[in-house]
Design a protein around this motif. Sequence first.
Motif, PDB file in Angstrom:
ATOM      1  N   ASP A  17      11.832  55.629  20.523  1.00 54.06           N
ATOM      2  CA  ASP A  17      10.375  55.534  20.667  1.00 54.06           C
ATOM      3  C   ASP A  17       9.999  55.255  22.125  1.00 54.06           C
ATOM      4  OD1 ASP A  17       9.948  56.034  18.001  1.00 54.06           O
ATOM      5  OD2 ASP A  17       9.570  53.932  17.466  1.00 54.06           O
ATOM      6  N   GLN A  18      10.768  54.394  22.788  1.00 54.32           N
ATOM      7  CA  GLN A  18      10.511  54.119  24.201  1.00 54.32           C
ATOM      8  C   GLN A  18      10.629  55.395  25.023  1.00 54.32           C
ATOM      9  OE1 GLN A  18      13.008  50.969  25.700  1.00 54.32           O
ATOM     10  NE2 GLN A  18      12.224  49.490  24.234  1.00 54.32           N
ATOM     11  N   LYS A  20      10.185  58.474  23.980  1.00 55.12           N
ATOM     12  CA  LYS A  20       9.037  59.338  23.678  1.00 55.12           C
ATOM     13  C   LYS A  20       7.794  58.881  24.437  1.00 55.12           C
ATOM     14  CE  LYS A  20      10.633  60.613  19.085  1.00 55.12           C
ATOM     15  NZ  LYS A  20      10.470  60.423  17.650  1.00 55.12           N
ATOM     16  N   ARG A  21       7.565  57.554  24.455  1.00 55.32           N
ATOM     17  CA  ARG A  21       6.397  57.027  25.171  1.00 55.32           C
ATOM     18  C   ARG A  21       6.523  57.267  26.672  1.00 55.32           C
ATOM     19  NH1 ARG A  21       7.186  52.652  21.541  1.00 55.32           N
ATOM     20  NH2 ARG A  21       8.000  51.382  23.240  1.00 55.32           N
ATOM     21  N   LEU A  22       7.728  57.111  27.219  1.00 57.01           N
ATOM     22  CA  LEU A  22       7.960  57.360  28.641  1.00 57.01           C
ATOM     23  C   LEU A  22       7.688  58.819  28.975  1.00 57.01           C
ATOM     24  CD1 LEU A  22       8.977  56.461  31.430  1.00 57.01           C
ATOM     25  CD2 LEU A  22      11.302  56.966  30.638  1.00 57.01           C
ATOM     26  N   ARG A  23       8.199  59.711  28.162  1.00 61.54           N
ATOM     27  CA  ARG A  23       7.997  61.141  28.387  1.00 61.54           C
ATOM     28  C   ARG A  23       6.513  61.497  28.328  1.00 61.54           C
ATOM     29  NH1 ARG A  23      10.500  66.127  24.888  1.00 61.54           N
ATOM     30  NH2 ARG A  23      10.066  67.720  26.440  1.00 61.54           N
ATOM     31  N   ALA A  24       5.798  60.917  27.357  1.00 59.08           N
ATOM     32  CA  ALA A  24       4.359  61.173  27.231  1.00 59.08           C
ATOM     33  C   ALA A  24       3.601  60.630  28.442  1.00 59.08           C
ATOM     34  CB  ALA A  24       3.826  60.556  25.942  1.00 59.08           C
ATOM     35  N   ALA A  25       3.976  59.441  28.915  1.00 61.48           N
ATOM     36  CA  ALA A  25       3.296  58.840  30.068  1.00 61.48           C
ATOM     37  C   ALA A  25       3.519  59.676  31.327  1.00 61.48           C
ATOM     38  CB  ALA A  25       3.789  57.410  30.285  1.00 61.48           C
ATOM     39  N   ARG A 133       8.042  45.817  14.387  1.00 62.49           N
ATOM     40  CA  ARG A 133       6.630  46.231  14.391  1.00 62.49           C
ATOM     41  C   ARG A 133       5.957  45.774  13.110  1.00 62.49           C
ATOM     42  NH1 ARG A 133       9.087  51.325  16.124  1.00 62.49           N
ATOM     43  NH2 ARG A 133       8.789  51.454  18.354  1.00 62.49           N
ATOM     44  N   ARG A 142      -1.974  51.908  16.524  1.00 65.16           N
ATOM     45  CA  ARG A 142      -0.825  51.194  17.082  1.00 65.16           C
ATOM     46  C   ARG A 142      -0.561  49.940  16.259  1.00 65.16           C
ATOM     47  NH1 ARG A 142      -0.260  49.672  23.484  1.00 65.16           N
ATOM     48  NH2 ARG A 142       1.832  48.798  23.323  1.00 65.16           N
ATOM     49  N   GLU A 146       4.171  44.559  18.443  1.00 64.75           N
ATOM     50  CA  GLU A 146       5.354  45.375  18.737  1.00 64.75           C
ATOM     51  C   GLU A 146       6.285  44.534  19.584  1.00 64.75           C
ATOM     52  OE1 GLU A 146       4.124  49.816  19.527  1.00 64.75           O
ATOM     53  OE2 GLU A 146       2.679  48.473  20.499  1.00 64.75           O
ATOM     54  N   SER A 148       9.623  43.988  21.775  1.00 65.82           N
ATOM     55  CA  SER A 148      10.499  44.809  22.621  1.00 65.82           C
ATOM     56  C   SER A 148      11.816  44.084  22.769  1.00 65.82           C
ATOM     57  CB  SER A 148       9.884  44.985  24.006  1.00 65.82           C
ATOM     58  OG  SER A 148       8.573  45.428  23.932  1.00 65.82           O
TER      59      SER A 148
END
Length: 149
Positions: A17-18, A20-25, A133, A142, A146, A148
């Motif tokens: 998930d991290q 995916k979020r990094l790629r999206a950002a 989560r 969201r 969450e 980490s």
Amino acid sequence: MSAPFRKPLPSLDGLKDQAKRLRAAIGAEGQSISHSRALELVAAQHGYRDWNTIHAAAGNRPVFDPMVLGSRVEGHYLGQPFVASVLGVQMLGQDPARYRLTLHFDSPVDVVTFESFSAFRQRVHCTVDETGRTFEKTSNGRPQVELSW
């Protein structure tokens, strides 16, 4: 003297998930990277040589390491970052995938996003799954909490 900050390794799902979020950002900034590159960057963020090494480390332990009283955790509450102490842990029923946590934030978190009004919380109770989560979500979808690790 406070307990040293202990940052446990996230589950494999959490690590993915991290990525995916990094790629999206990065994509939102007009750049693109492959999913495999995002996985490698996440591994490096956690101090691992590469994705295969962190995958082995995360895959060779239980999905969720139940917190113990006094543990130090970090994450997001209603989208706001926090560092907290765990004041309470309770496994719910016979389901080892759900835990009731009481968290005490080091610094109060403003739970209101309206500019002319604030409401701070320093202690929260939440029920998290094995990924850290909550099942409850904010209006934008969201999870409310969450963790980490």
